[in-house]
Design a protein around this motif. Structure first.
Motif: not given
Length: 439
Positions: A357-367
């Motif tokens: 669909s053109g979206s990132s498959p990222g589920a989450g992130r931490e900084l």
């Protein structure tokens, strides 16, 4: 399989935080090493001890099939190119590529070659780049290994685990241990460096069984060996068997004796430890991709459940030494950050659908804040043979080094020279050492 970590949302376009962009007045962030990990989530069977993000054909059913996986992975390579270009980090050649799983060699060699070619076309491979794939001994042939070598692969890491049939049966490994010397020969004949991966501490494994596995490994003449203590994770079939009393785990003394036996035999054969669980016949045979993780380099993880990491603009030994002097960059709510880690959705069908669909498959992130980055620097740095600079420790913990030397956990000569290097006893108690070296 374990749940993904909690984290903040990843933007639909996968964009990195603005503070990741290299600082014109800071270190050469665009020149720091960059690796790529490719997760291939397919296995023929699920081993009872495994909690990795892997799936059999029956678990997946229709949709996320192996035949389409190379195309899906290359969609994420294209996403990674756009994201890194936008962050000013897209001009770096790839130093290392590691195909893990799962069993990457369940894909045809041509598909693995196609993914590697896409990575090369996108960023370029650095001169002498290390290109590794994991494999099961029963998932390769002389021809498939030749195709991988011709495509540019330089290493193969075989999941041997044990040479003893009853130990393999307890682990639910399906390969014939008699095949291991053959696959090593096939791989070396086409010019691939070979690693064998072992597990010790399986319920029912005796010290004699473990010695037999080590002697089989040494008989193949490989130049790299990994030996990991079995960890039975909640949610696995083996965890349920232990809980019901069907399997009995070894005690800590048994695990320590097996580690010491491995270190003795491998060292005598000319393979020196370079990380707590890894031995190589000289630095040229060490796994450079894994060393990049332990040293805090950047990497992008392709595939469902894969993790990625990019450091902030203030990093490296000079920046980490004396953490109080790190100049972070304001990220969220005025908090300074020193790196960002993110992870993809776990299920292959969802992963494929998002990319299509053109979206990132990222589920989450931490900084990561500078303090969190410092904690990880110590946690990982003490595990490698080169050790960690004493100056990289929080000032409040530097005095603890003397006590660790006195207890035989840290090498005294190295400490006098300004580095924290574990002794063998220290390697057995590495987690305790880290606790004493962190606030």
């Amino acid at each position: 399989m374990p749940a993904l970590p909690e984290g903040t949302p990843v933007p639909d376009d996968g964009a990195l935080p603005g503070w990741v962009r290299p600082s014109p007045s800071g270190p050469d962030d665009a020149g720091r090493p960059f690796g790529v990990y490719v997760h291939v989530p397919f296995c023929s069977v699920r081993c009872g001890y495994c909690d990795f993000n892997t799936y059999t054909a029956s678990e997946l059913g229709g949709g996320a099939n192996q035949a389409a996986y190379a195309t899906t992975a290359l969609r994420e390579v294209d996403l990674a190119r756009r994201v890194l270009d936008d962050a000013g980090l897209g001009s770096r050649p790839v130093s290392t590529v590691f195909f893990g799983g799962g069993t990457p060699t369940m894909l045809p060699a041509a598909d693995l070659a196609r993914i590697l070619r896409g990575i090369d076309d996108t960023w370029g491979l650095a001169g002498g780049a290390e290109i590794t794939t994991e494999a099961n001994p029963d998932s390769v042939t002389p021809e498939s290994l030749r195709l991988l070598a011709d495509a540019g692969f330089t290493r193969v890491s075989f999941g041997m685990q044990s040479a003893v049939p009853h130990v393999l049966a307890t682990l639910e490994r399906t390969h014939d241990p008699r095949r291991v010397p053959d696959v090593v020969t096939w791989a070396r004949d086409v010019g691939l460096d070979v690693s064998l991966d072992l597990i010790y501490g399986t319920p029912g494994e005796s010290l004699a069984d473990w010695r037999a596995s080590l002697e089989t490994v040494l008989g193949t003449g490989v130049d790299h060996v990994s030996a990991y203590a079995l960890v039975v994770e909640p949610g696995t079939k083996m965890h349920a068997q232990v809980r019901r009393g069907e399997l009995a785990l070894p005690d800590e003394d048994d695990q320590a004796a097996k580690y010491e036996l491995a270190d003795d035999l491998l060292t005598e054969a000319g393979l020196g430890w370079y990380e707590v669980s890894n031995w190589a016949r000289g630095p040229e045979h060490a796994c450079r991709h894994n060393l990049a993780y332990w040293r805090g380099d950047d990497w992008w993880g392709i595939g469902p459940g894969a993790h990625s990491y990019v450091a902030g603009p203030a990093r490296g030994d000079d920046a980490v030494a004396g953490i109080e002097g790190i100049e972070g960059v304001e990220g969220v709510d005025g908090i300074e950050h020193a790196g960002v880690r993110w992870w993809n959705v776990k299920h292959p069908r969802r992963y494929a659908a998002l990319l299509e669909s053109g979206s990132s498959p990222g589920a989450g992130r931490e900084l990561l804040t500078p303090a969190e980055a410092q904690l990880e620097r110590v946690l990982l740095g003490v595990r490698v043979r080169e050790g960690l600079e004493v100056a990289a420790l929080d000032p409040s913990r530097r005095a603890a080094v003397a006590g660790l030397v006195a207890r035989g956990l840290v090498d005294g000569v190295a400490a006098v020279r300004g580095r924290v290097v574990l002794t063998r006893r220290g390697r057995l108690l590495a987690d305790s050492v880290v606790r004493e070296l962190t606030p």
